[in-house]
Design a protein around this motif. Sequence first.
Motif, PDB file in Angstrom:
ATOM      1  N   ASN A   1       8.939  -3.115 -20.142  1.00  0.00           N
ATOM      2  CA  ASN A   1       8.388  -4.123 -18.589  1.00  0.00           C
ATOM      3  C   ASN A   1       7.131  -4.036 -17.914  1.00  0.00           C
ATOM      4  O   ASN A   1       6.458  -2.291 -17.946  1.00  0.00           O
TER       5      ASN A   1
ATOM      6  N   ARG B   1      -1.989  -8.101 -12.122  1.00  0.00           N
ATOM      7  CA  ARG B   1      -1.717  -7.778 -11.229  1.00  0.00           C
ATOM      8  C   ARG B   1      -3.448  -8.435 -11.247  1.00  0.00           C
ATOM      9  O   ARG B   1      -4.116  -8.517 -12.261  1.00  0.00           O
TER      10      ARG B   1
ATOM     11  N   GLN C   1      -2.668  -9.114  -6.173  1.00  0.00           N
ATOM     12  CA  GLN C   1      -1.358 -10.668  -6.239  1.00  0.00           C
ATOM     13  C   GLN C   1      -0.959 -10.258  -7.698  1.00  0.00           C
ATOM     14  O   GLN C   1      -1.866 -10.807  -8.120  1.00  0.00           O
TER      15      GLN C   1
ATOM     16  N   LEU D   1       3.169  -1.505 -14.552  1.00  0.00           N
ATOM     17  CA  LEU D   1       4.657  -1.027 -13.342  1.00  0.00           C
ATOM     18  C   LEU D   1       4.943  -2.108 -12.720  1.00  0.00           C
ATOM     19  O   LEU D   1       4.085  -2.469 -12.078  1.00  0.00           O
ATOM     20  N   PRO D   2       5.862  -3.000 -13.090  1.00  0.00           N
ATOM     21  CA  PRO D   2       6.775  -3.355 -12.108  1.00  0.00           C
ATOM     22  C   PRO D   2       6.981  -3.258 -11.284  1.00  0.00           C
ATOM     23  O   PRO D   2       7.736  -1.589 -10.968  1.00  0.00           O
ATOM     24  N   GLY D   3       6.980  -3.871  -9.508  1.00  0.00           N
ATOM     25  CA  GLY D   3       7.274  -3.061  -8.099  1.00  0.00           C
ATOM     26  C   GLY D   3       6.016  -1.987  -8.151  1.00  0.00           C
ATOM     27  O   GLY D   3       6.256  -1.345  -7.140  1.00  0.00           O
ATOM     28  N   ASP D   4       5.202  -2.369  -8.298  1.00  0.00           N
ATOM     29  CA  ASP D   4       3.956  -1.360  -7.906  1.00  0.00           C
ATOM     30  C   ASP D   4       3.860  -1.660  -6.252  1.00  0.00           C
ATOM     31  O   ASP D   4       2.837  -1.817  -5.895  1.00  0.00           O
ATOM     32  N   ASN D   5       3.895  -2.807  -5.731  1.00  0.00           N
ATOM     33  CA  ASN D   5       4.277  -3.562  -4.815  1.00  0.00           C
ATOM     34  C   ASN D   5       4.947  -2.456  -3.670  1.00  0.00           C
ATOM     35  O   ASN D   5       5.833  -2.921  -3.155  1.00  0.00           O
ATOM     36  N   VAL D   6       5.363  -1.584  -3.715  1.00  0.00           N
ATOM     37  CA  VAL D   6       5.896  -0.670  -2.610  1.00  0.00           C
ATOM     38  C   VAL D   6       5.171  -0.748  -1.963  1.00  0.00           C
ATOM     39  O   VAL D   6       4.249  -0.252  -1.615  1.00  0.00           O
ATOM     40  N   VAL D   7       6.105  -0.441  -0.322  1.00  0.00           N
ATOM     41  CA  VAL D   7       5.178  -0.436   0.540  1.00  0.00           C
ATOM     42  C   VAL D   7       6.156   0.916   2.132  1.00  0.00           C
ATOM     43  O   VAL D   7       5.350   1.841   2.059  1.00  0.00           O
ATOM     44  N   GLY D   8       7.238   0.880   1.544  1.00  0.00           N
ATOM     45  CA  GLY D   8       7.686   1.376   2.878  1.00  0.00           C
ATOM     46  C   GLY D   8       7.215   3.064   2.422  1.00  0.00           C
ATOM     47  O   GLY D   8       7.184   3.453   1.591  1.00  0.00           O
TER      48      GLY D   8
END
Lengths: 83, 570
Positions: free
Chosen positions: A40, A44, A49, A68-75
């Motif tokens: 996967n 960017r 983006q 890696l996908p999901g690198d826009n983790v924010v919380g």
Amino acid sequence: MNTITFRNALTDMNQQVPVQAGQTVRQTVESSGFIAPGNNFSVRDKDGQIVDEQPADRFVGQMLSVGLPGDNVVGGGAVGGAA
Amino acid sequence: MSAADRYSRQRGLVVQDLIADARLSVYGTGKALPYLLQCLAALGFAARHGRLRLCLADREVLPADVAHQFLLRPEDVGGRLGAALVHRLSAVDPAIAVDVDPLPLDGMRIATPTAAEVAAIARQGDVAVWGQVLPLSIHIGPSPVEVPDDGPNVLTAALAAISGGLTAQAVLGLLGALVRGPAVLSSWVEERLWVSYPGIGRRATLANTDAPALRGLLDPDDDGFEIIVHGRAADARVTAIVDGDTVVASVPLGPEAVVAGPGRAAVRPVHREPIAAPTIDWSPLATGDVVLPERLPQIRLVMCGAGALGSWASATLAATPADGTVELCVVDMDDTIEAHNLNRQILFDLEDVGLPKARLAAQRLTGINPMVGTRALQMVIAPQHRDALIGEMADQDYISDPDIAAQRMRLKELRERLREADAVLSCPDNQQTRWVLNVVTESLGIPLVNGAVDGFVGRVHVCDPRDDGRCLICWLGASIARQPERRSCTDILGTAPVPAIVTSAAVVGGIQTAALIALLTGHAKKVGRFHALDAARGELTGYRAADRDPVECPTHLLDAEEMMARASHA
């Protein structure tokens, strides 16, 4: 030749890849062999983006980061918002 | 407080009734045990028809049992170990059914052994998952690893939290409790309305009750304001506070729309088949040939965010023995602890609901370890504070607004704390705050250890300018300066609460602390700079990663001016 430079976000390995007409960024990465089949990944631009599904010819001459996908983790907690 | 409130943030991730009805036996008294138990209690494990059994020899609590953890307290030493664990777990969740018996229950068996206990537990067979803490790493898997017991070190507490979190996550997979596809997040069909009204958020907070009626929060002069459904005034309730002047009001659409609730069959989401425990071997260090001290040196830290990640990162830090004072400045913007924080924010319990969060977090950390000196700052960190935090802050003679004056004082104090800090722990709920922290730490030349978690996915970035590690903008791109959106307990995502669960928080918060300790004990050249968790897939991987690009990264601070200008116009 129109190319995009892909950079592996984890190793910094670079590869210049020719852009085929009609391909998305994801398809260009896949066909280049830059990422091993079955792994996967997400791409960017310099701004951060995600551009996986955008037309590859839009990024000719640029460097894109493959990670890696999901690198826009924010919380996490709570320190932000409008002052 | 209802169970629905307490577990509302994990409802989209796990099948709550499977967890509440599970039967589980736990072998071993390894360092991961208290962390595993805290995670299980926070999840709501055995809170209905299930049972949790601690298969322990009945012995006294030793000083070693209360070190490197924060479930047992020093006053438990000398008492019976099983009884002390049951007592402390009941404080985390009074509904948990837990007992102590050397004989296991029928049902799943797991183990968190010491090195000396591995062989004896393995002989009993049928252990579905092992959670082990090794000197420099953790091991999770269907089989144990046998290693000599080298005794605890400065990483032990953080590694134990990671091991406990991953073991609890493996139990969720083994139970088949992981949700796949859509889940009903509310027990009733409703309309959600964002309502903006001066002071309504503050009044909802002061109401100090679950879901206060919207009408009761309006001025009597505005009595004519009504929400009409099917020709009748609806009983609109405030279910989320966005900020001081904005709330989310939920409006029931009538009994005919009810899909689940009292007297009706509950709707169980589609969930995955049970999956075997994954094998995970992870270390905060990219190479393992290091010698670590047993105790922390004197350090000064600023931690931004006292929510899910902040509470786990700071608690594991506090549980680490220290030779000198650990000075920790805790920054958090939330006013008070809410019921739905309790499924993952481990510093707080039922009795704390409604109390100030940053201040209570600071108190709890000092309670875990009196060597931790804390200071709580309740404030926002936003792009407009960047200049004050990295530059000079002129004295102002007189500020008439007391709120602005107080905010300025807090900003000034934070600025001073950052200048004294050895590192910053970044645990906020939004990218814009991370961007500010990155600018500040890069300007000061100190490490930033950033954590982020959404549901089962987590990331940790170790950004140390002294080690030529990439800054956060190298990792995430400049656009984080323009992303103010929050994903936390006070926010909603579309019409649903932001999903959050304790297992990911324990793992990511523990990784932050482990990486921070590795940095501050002189191992920056060996620490993994990027760690990626995908808990639903059973994956946790650390990468050393490449150095920062010396051509590109210096421009990130220069770009900050432009980014801030663009952010202010976004």
